[in-house]
Enzyme design. Sequence first.
Site, mmCIF file in Angstrom:
data_model
loop_
_atom_site.group_PDB
_atom_site.id
_atom_site.type_symbol
_atom_site.label_atom_id
_atom_site.label_comp_id
_atom_site.label_asym_id
_atom_site.label_seq_id
_atom_site.Cartn_x
_atom_site.Cartn_y
_atom_site.Cartn_z
ATOM 1 N N ASP A 1 4.636 8.714 -78.951
ATOM 2 C CA ASP A 1 3.701 7.937 -78.138
ATOM 3 C C ASP A 1 4.319 7.486 -76.822
ATOM 4 O O ASP A 1 3.616 7.204 -75.867
ATOM 5 C CB ASP A 1 3.210 6.713 -78.919
ATOM 6 C CG ASP A 1 2.141 7.076 -79.930
ATOM 7 O OD1 ASP A 1 1.672 8.223 -79.891
ATOM 8 O OD2 ASP A 1 1.789 6.219 -80.752
ATOM 9 N N GLU B 1 -4.271 7.869 -85.248
ATOM 10 C CA GLU B 1 -3.354 6.789 -85.597
ATOM 11 C C GLU B 1 -4.163 5.574 -86.028
ATOM 12 O O GLU B 1 -5.391 5.579 -86.033
ATOM 13 C CB GLU B 1 -2.428 6.433 -84.421
ATOM 14 C CG GLU B 1 -1.356 7.456 -84.136
ATOM 15 C CD GLU B 1 -0.256 6.943 -83.221
ATOM 16 O OE1 GLU B 1 -0.259 5.719 -82.926
ATOM 17 O OE2 GLU B 1 0.593 7.744 -82.803
ATOM 18 N N HIS C 1 17.305 4.876 -76.281
ATOM 19 C CA HIS C 1 16.248 4.219 -77.051
ATOM 20 C C HIS C 1 16.532 4.155 -78.543
ATOM 21 O O HIS C 1 15.608 4.006 -79.347
ATOM 22 C CB HIS C 1 14.898 4.898 -76.798
ATOM 23 C CG HIS C 1 14.172 4.319 -75.630
ATOM 24 N ND1 HIS C 1 13.095 3.481 -75.745
ATOM 25 C CD2 HIS C 1 14.421 4.426 -74.315
ATOM 26 C CE1 HIS C 1 12.684 3.106 -74.548
ATOM 27 N NE2 HIS C 1 13.474 3.680 -73.657
#
Length: 547
Positions: A180, A291, A122
Amino acid sequence: MVSQPSCVIYEHIMKVLFVKFLFILMTLKYYNHSVIPTKTLPNSHHILSSFQKLPLDGHLSLETTNNNYKNGHASKDFGNIYHYPPLAVLHPKTVSDISMTIKQVFEMDSPKLKVAARGHGHSLQGQAQAHQGLVVNMESLQEMGMVVHSGYVDVSGGELWINVLHETLKHGLAPKSWTDYLHLSVGGTLSNAGISGQAFRHGPQINNILQLQVVTGKGDVVTCSENQNADLFYGVLGGLGQFGIITKARISLEPAPMKVKWIRMLYSEFSIFARDQEHLISLEDTFDYIEGFVIINRTGILNNWRSSFNPKDPILATQFDSDIGKTFYCLEVAKYFNPDQKEAMNESVEQVLSELRYIPSTLFQSEVSYVDFLDRVHVSEMKLREKGLWEVPHPWLNLLIPRTRIHEFAHQVFHKILVDTSNGPILIYPVNQSRWNNKTSLVTPEEDVFYLVALLSSAVPYSRGKDSLEYIMRQHRRIIEFCERTKMGVNQYLPHYTSREEWEEHFGISRWEVMVRRKSQYDPMALLAPGHRIFQNPMLSSTESCD
């Protein structure tokens, strides 16, 4: 890794991109990513032969011909912008496999192979790739399972955080700080920081690590903590893989809740939105996750978002009518609880909400399990994969911005540069510097409070319009140039630079000197993590850096 987009908004955006994608597919026959042409190293046959003689518990996947390319997975990442073919991929079963292989590279005659550790792939800019080098597939590391203790868990560096969650929950425990998106490797996020909505309270994931096992660029296996080999311990945490490969981690745990009250609300004024966010992170009795994100209501995203949560006041909610094209700011918070605590939790939530100045009709909420909340982005991922919309270019830009400059930044970027956010979500939320350990390699603004701003764009392949990779990257360059021109004191998170001078500026004089010293000590031949382009050549002395 950095925070991922909220699943409903991300899914809606990608539906829009999917329509554009299909249209362009009908007009073009092929698409070229930024692929580095395969160029075989001198003496590559000798190099491959030496690897084949190693008594490994795992195995090496060797690249032999261009027509038989077996290691394609190791030449790409989530960013899907750069493709760097490796010469070989190591699939280790034991830490000894990694140590033995790196020692072989360290001791071989020139040229030296570069070595990149790859977790779940990633990275965004080819950081986990090694052109004509060696990629270590950390997910195959099987030497140890997870061992859960009363206050911590020992895990492999290649383990995914989602698996850590499920295993620790069997014992009623869980890590304190998250990203997240949980389908990332432990070693991968700890090499960066690991930031999400819990960071204001617990700091990033690197602040919640008790001990590491690391294989250095010399092939040495070193156990380190704040009390043992502390220099390597703090250097590796947030160190972008420059000083060693994380093979094991001891992660701090806390009692895990069962349920989450998940709340969203809107603001029309950034100043009020920022004031409330900063107020929330200053409280002792506050939410467990905080957030926010920016919404420009050009494509019906706002209405789509509202349909996914239950309004606190249904009648009042029907009276809210947003203006098309108006910028809104969404505050997203969550409170953890167990079923027997629900009444007290609701009273606490109501008290905190009464102190905020959001638009009353836009308060929406939901109750979900702890697992469903933490793994919320994965649901959207599966839907996007089914439509072929996950593996598109992701030219993300993540910035850490001082609190004193956030209003100036928001005015310029959200109202003058990013006039259309349909390419992806924009996350924005503050954290407390006091909860972050400044001994690690991570670079942050020096103010007590700073903001994470994450521009999570997805580009449409083949496009040459405003949803193209080139257009998005031009926008990001404008943002960076604005920050530099105004001397805003911004630091990049998940940084990507192409020159030594840029890296020196990123770290600053004192931190750069520490980076150079540590590189010389732990990876003197500059073998590790070549995709960052920080150190390209062997370290000739403790004070000499590499172009």
